[in-house]
Design a protein around this motif. Structure first.
Motif, short mmCIF file in Angstrom:
data_model
loop_
_atom_site.label_atom_id
_atom_site.label_comp_id
_atom_site.label_asym_id
_atom_site.label_seq_id
_atom_site.Cartn_x
_atom_site.Cartn_y
_atom_site.Cartn_z
N GLY A 182 45.30 -12.75 43.06
CA GLY A 182 45.87 -12.28 41.80
C GLY A 182 44.89 -11.45 41.00
N PHE A 183 43.63 -11.88 41.00
CA PHE A 183 42.61 -11.13 40.26
C PHE A 183 42.43 -9.73 40.82
CE2 PHE A 183 38.13 -9.80 40.35
CZ PHE A 183 37.98 -9.50 39.00
N ILE A 184 42.42 -9.60 42.14
CA ILE A 184 42.27 -8.28 42.76
C ILE A 184 43.36 -7.33 42.28
CG2 ILE A 184 42.42 -7.02 44.95
CD1 ILE A 184 41.05 -9.40 46.29
N ALA A 185 44.60 -7.84 42.26
CA ALA A 185 45.73 -7.00 41.83
C ALA A 185 45.61 -6.62 40.36
CB ALA A 185 47.04 -7.73 42.09
N PHE A 186 45.32 -7.59 39.50
CA PHE A 186 45.23 -7.31 38.06
C PHE A 186 44.03 -6.42 37.74
CE2 PHE A 186 47.81 -11.28 37.63
CZ PHE A 186 48.88 -10.70 36.96
N ALA A 187 42.92 -6.60 38.45
CA ALA A 187 41.75 -5.75 38.24
C ALA A 187 42.06 -4.32 38.66
CB ALA A 187 40.55 -6.29 39.01
N PHE A 188 42.80 -4.16 39.74
CA PHE A 188 43.18 -2.82 40.21
C PHE A 188 44.04 -2.11 39.18
CE2 PHE A 188 46.25 -0.07 42.40
CZ PHE A 188 45.38 0.79 43.07
N ILE A 189 44.90 -2.87 38.52
CA ILE A 189 45.77 -2.29 37.49
C ILE A 189 45.00 -2.02 36.20
CG2 ILE A 189 47.87 -2.69 36.10
CD1 ILE A 189 48.81 -4.52 38.39
N GLY A 190 43.91 -2.76 35.99
CA GLY A 190 43.08 -2.57 34.80
C GLY A 190 43.51 -3.37 33.60
N VAL A 191 43.98 -4.61 33.82
CA VAL A 191 44.44 -5.44 32.70
C VAL A 191 43.61 -6.72 32.60
CG1 VAL A 191 46.80 -4.56 32.63
CG2 VAL A 191 46.24 -6.41 34.22
N VAL A 192 42.31 -6.61 32.85
CA VAL A 192 41.41 -7.76 32.79
C VAL A 192 40.40 -7.55 31.67
CG1 VAL A 192 39.66 -9.12 33.99
CG2 VAL A 192 41.66 -8.28 35.24
N SER A 193 40.25 -8.54 30.79
CA SER A 193 39.21 -8.50 29.76
C SER A 193 37.97 -9.15 30.35
CB SER A 193 39.67 -9.26 28.50
OG SER A 193 38.63 -9.30 27.54
#
Length: 254
Positions: free
Chosen positions: A184-195
């Motif tokens: 899940g982190f890989i996907a969200f980091a790819f989208i750019g929605v991680v603080s």
């Protein structure tokens, strides 16, 4: 606010290492801190990786899980979580906010009324092969798409379907939960929605809480965490429903 988030992460790591449900603490806390639902999911995955990795390492070191035998299941959980995370970015934000209090109440009621579980292995309802092809990717997908309660659901699946005792199920859960968090982190980091700043600070706090929780579980079990989990779920559900920006609150007229 940063200190409060770190404290919530430490407590979540402790609780998650014992009985699962850490996301039931951290995700609502991130939402209450002002993060959008999608950014809260992404940041939650970052900080959650540290806690599940710490707990999984502790259980593996204690001899409660054979990591090599779980690699294929971990890969499936991670891939399914990636798919779920991309689906989450397409869901309306209001839908996620409305679903969370309902999920919190449902999980609290389930834990309140479920029968006691022991540490003795039971009869398997699914073979390891079938379990790995059904329950593992399904819960991995859920973890990527939504997240809260995944550890608890994994643990209960291991007990009710794979026939494992509570401690063994918890140990295996932490490894698969770590894998789904990574996906899940890989996907969200790819989208750019991680603080990143918030996630890393909370991740460090998660490590502390998870190590304490895993040690506690291996020594005394998870009996004390059950009422605590129920109270936390209900308290956070009530707090979220009192939020005037929550669409569920507007719908029921609170």
């Amino acid at each position: 606010m940063l200190l409060l988030l770190a404290a919530a992460a430490c407590f979540a790591g402790f609780m998650d290492a014992i009985a699962g449900g850490g996301g039931l603490v951290t995700l609502p806390t991130l939402l209450l801190a002002g993060f959008s639902p999608v950014e809260a999911l992404g940041t939650n995955k970052l900080q959650g990786m540290f806690g599940t990795a710490s707990a999984a390492y502790s259980y593996a070191k204690g001899g409660h899980v054979d990591v090599r035998k779980q690699l294929s299941s971990g890969l499936l959980a991670g891939l399914a979580s990636i798919a779920g995370a991309f689906v989450a970015t397409l869901l309306p934000a209001d839908l996620l906010r409305a679903m969370l209090p309902i999920l919190l109440i449902a999980v609290a009621l389930y834990f309140a009324f479920k029968p006691n579980l022991g540490d003795i292995d039971r009869t398997q309802r699914l073979t390891p092969f079938v379990f790995g092809l059904t329950a593992v990717p399904l819960l991995g997908f859920y973890d990527g798409a939504f997240g809260p309660g995944t550890g608890s659901f994994f643990m209960l699946a291991f007990v009710s379907l794979a026939g494992q005792g509570l401690l063994k199920a918890t140990a295996h859960t932490k490894f698969l939960n770590f894998a789904s968090n990574v996906g899940g982190f890989i996907a969200f980091a790819f989208i750019g929605v991680v603080s990143w700043k918030i996630g890393l600070v909370m991740g460090f706090a998660q490590i502390i809480g998870a190590r304490i929780g895993a040690t506690f579980a291996m020594k005394k079990g998870a009996k004390l965490i059950k009422p605590l989990l129920i109270l936390v779920c209900l308290a956070l559900a009530v707090r979220l429903m009192m939020d005037p920006t929550n669409p569920l609150t507007r719908y029921i007229g609170l």
